[in-house]
Design an enzyme around this catalytic site. Structure first.
Site, short mmCIF file in Angstrom:
data_model
loop_
_atom_site.label_atom_id
_atom_site.label_comp_id
_atom_site.label_asym_id
_atom_site.label_seq_id
_atom_site.Cartn_x
_atom_site.Cartn_y
_atom_site.Cartn_z
N TYR B 108 0.84 -1.21 0.00
CA TYR B 108 0.00 0.00 0.00
C TYR B 108 0.86 1.25 0.00
O TYR B 108 1.90 1.30 0.67
CB TYR B 108 -0.86 0.05 1.27
CG TYR B 108 -2.05 -0.87 1.26
CD1 TYR B 108 -3.24 -0.50 0.64
CD2 TYR B 108 -2.01 -2.10 1.91
CE1 TYR B 108 -4.35 -1.33 0.66
CE2 TYR B 108 -3.12 -2.93 1.94
CZ TYR B 108 -4.28 -2.54 1.30
OH TYR B 108 -5.38 -3.35 1.33
N ARG B 157 -3.55 -11.83 3.42
CA ARG B 157 -4.84 -11.35 2.94
C ARG B 157 -5.01 -11.76 1.48
O ARG B 157 -4.10 -11.57 0.68
CB ARG B 157 -4.94 -9.81 2.99
CG ARG B 157 -4.96 -9.15 4.35
CD ARG B 157 -6.12 -9.53 5.27
NE ARG B 157 -7.41 -9.86 4.68
CZ ARG B 157 -8.32 -8.98 4.26
NH1 ARG B 157 -8.10 -7.69 4.31
NH2 ARG B 157 -9.48 -9.38 3.76
N HIS B 160 -7.50 -8.03 -2.72
CA HIS B 160 -8.81 -7.39 -2.51
C HIS B 160 -8.74 -5.92 -2.83
O HIS B 160 -7.68 -5.29 -2.78
CB HIS B 160 -9.29 -7.59 -1.08
CG HIS B 160 -8.39 -6.97 -0.05
ND1 HIS B 160 -7.27 -7.59 0.44
CD2 HIS B 160 -8.43 -5.76 0.58
CE1 HIS B 160 -6.66 -6.81 1.31
NE2 HIS B 160 -7.35 -5.69 1.42
#
Lengths: 207, 242
Positions: B108, B157, B160
């Site tokens: 990110y 994760r 997504h």
């Protein structure tokens, strides 16, 4: 086979906003500028009538620690109790949206926003609701956004008659929705700390 | 006397509960007392209204909204598109949809993300758009990568994209995550598993949309979003409590 029963869809399930919610909703805080304007920084606009106020607080977890990656959204009427929405009768001042988005200081967890104090709004069945700001809280570890309301300490009479406050069976818990008023350098400041869990847990609503 | 048409009550057994021990962060961030149920008033059936003055037309193009001129982010080119509808199946027009995600390597662009995969200099990772008159929206982006997180030491994760949707009322406000069909991390993810019902999870899994895929250019995934629906106003004179 035919049926007269309407077919309904199910709502898309919620998922946590996660720790990096700022990238999407407040990218400046994530560390980069990308949009011409980020939304939600100016709640009332320059032309709003009424008392200018600041609302501040911290959101703490069940351990008592400030939640530093929380994001809050505020939704409020103007000083005359009118929401900036086509289903609400009346007009709002030019530039008044009544919606804001707030993040915390990453070091302290403190948040705050500037707005005007909302007026009383019409509730169900003609019962007036005391002035309040609707709050929606999301963060890492919060699986579905939490709804609560900020009421104002100095609205003693209106708060006593408010149909939502009066729904709360435990009178002791009603105090968790009342922001404390003070003045600082000539500015009116309301303090509204949210406790997600534990002793003096804030009242949250299923709206 | 004005009493607004309410939204259907939220099915709290369909959404994840607050306390989900295997998603550890939720343990100290979950209210212990019950939510107080409110019938909708003007405070809940209204919500912010956005228009085309609020955003730029390019804001939904993550391939270009942060890239240097003539450059593109690295990763599989992807269109994520679908309709925002309500529980009655009606499109929700002109509503704000915001999205954010990691880059193709799973990193990110956030000052708090320290994963060792590199930042992509041409990828911001956020976008926003307004649905059209039928509730349709799309984003152009790259497929996000899976990334590790510290819930368990070897937990990842699934890939997504985060979605934030407004609808027309504060009662419809929703944040969720869109996954991609076939990802083996979906069924292993403690955040996905906060959702009790497999059918609800399936609503979050975007399906390959082969017909909308642009040949020799960009894969396409379909992600439809359902917001709370609302009662008709046929029975305005009914007796009500409160």
């Amino acid at each position: 086979m035919t049926s007269n029963t309407p077919e309904y869809l199910k709502e898309t399930p919620s998922q946590t906003a996660g720790p990096y919610v700022h990238i999407g909703l407040a990218p400046g805080a994530a560390g980069f500028d990308i949009y011409k304007q980020e939304l939600g920084w100016d709640i009332a606009g320059p032309n709003a009538k009424g008392e200018r106020i600041r609302v501040e607080g911290v959101v703490v977890d069940g351990i008592g620690s400030p939640i530093k990656d929380v994001l809050l959204e505020a939704w409020q009427a103007n000083s005359e109790g009118v929401y900036a929405h086509p289903e609400c009768e009346g007009n709002v001042e030019d530039g008044f949206r009544g919606w804001g988005r707030v993040i915390t200081d990453f070091e302290t967890g403190e948040w705050g926003f500037d707005t005007v104090k909302p007026g009383a709004t019409m509730g169900r069945n003609g019962r007036m609701m005391a002035p309040h700001i609707n709050l929606w809280i999301v963060a890492r570890g919060i699986n579905i956004g939490l709804n609560t309301r900020i009421y104002f300490e100095d609205e003693v009479e209106a708060n006593a008659k408010d149909p939502v406050i009066n729904l709360i069976e435990w009178e002791k818990r009603r105090a968790t929705l009342i922001a404390k008023r003070s003045e600082r350098d000539g500015q009116v400041v309301y303090r509204f700390d949210v406790k997600i869990q534990g002793e003096d847990e804030t009242v949250f609503f299923d709206i | 006397m004005y009493t607004p048409a309410e939204f259907y009550q939220r099915d709290r057994e369909w959404h994840p509960p607050a306390l989900t021990p295997h998603y550890k962060t939720a343990v100290s961030r979950s209210p212990q007392y019950s939510l107080i149920s409110l019938q909708n008033s003007s405070s809940e059936i209204t919500g912010p209204v956005f228009g085309h003055n609020d955003i730029d037309p390019l804001d939904n193009d993550l391939l270009n909204n942060y890239a240097k001129p003539g450059e593109n982010p690295i990763g599989p080119r992807l269109i994520a598109h679908g309709r925002v509808v309500d529980e009655n199946g009606r499109g929700v027009p002109n509503t704000l949809v915001e999205a954010w995600q990691a880059n193709a390597g799973g990193r990110y662009r956030h000052k708090k993300d320290t994963y060792l995969a590199p930042i992509d200099p041409n990828f911001g990772g956020c976008g926003r758009t307004l649905t059209d008159e039928n509730g349709y929206y799309f984003f152009r982006t790259v497929k996000p990568g899976a990334y590790p997180w510290r819930n368990y030491v070897n937990g990842w994760r699934p890939a997504h994209i985060h979605f934030s949707i407004f609808g027309t009322a504060f009662a419809q406000r929703l944040i969720t995550q869109c996954y991609f069909e076939g990802d083996p991390w979906i069924s292993r993810c403690p955040i996905v598993k906060t959702i009790p019902d497999e059918r609800a999870v399936d609503m979050l899994v975007a399906k390959l949309d082969e017909n909308a895929t642009i040949p020799l250019d960009t894969q396409c995934y379909r992600f439809d979003i359902v917001l709370r629906g609302r009662r008709s106003t046929l029975f305005e004179n009914r007796l009500e409590g409160n």
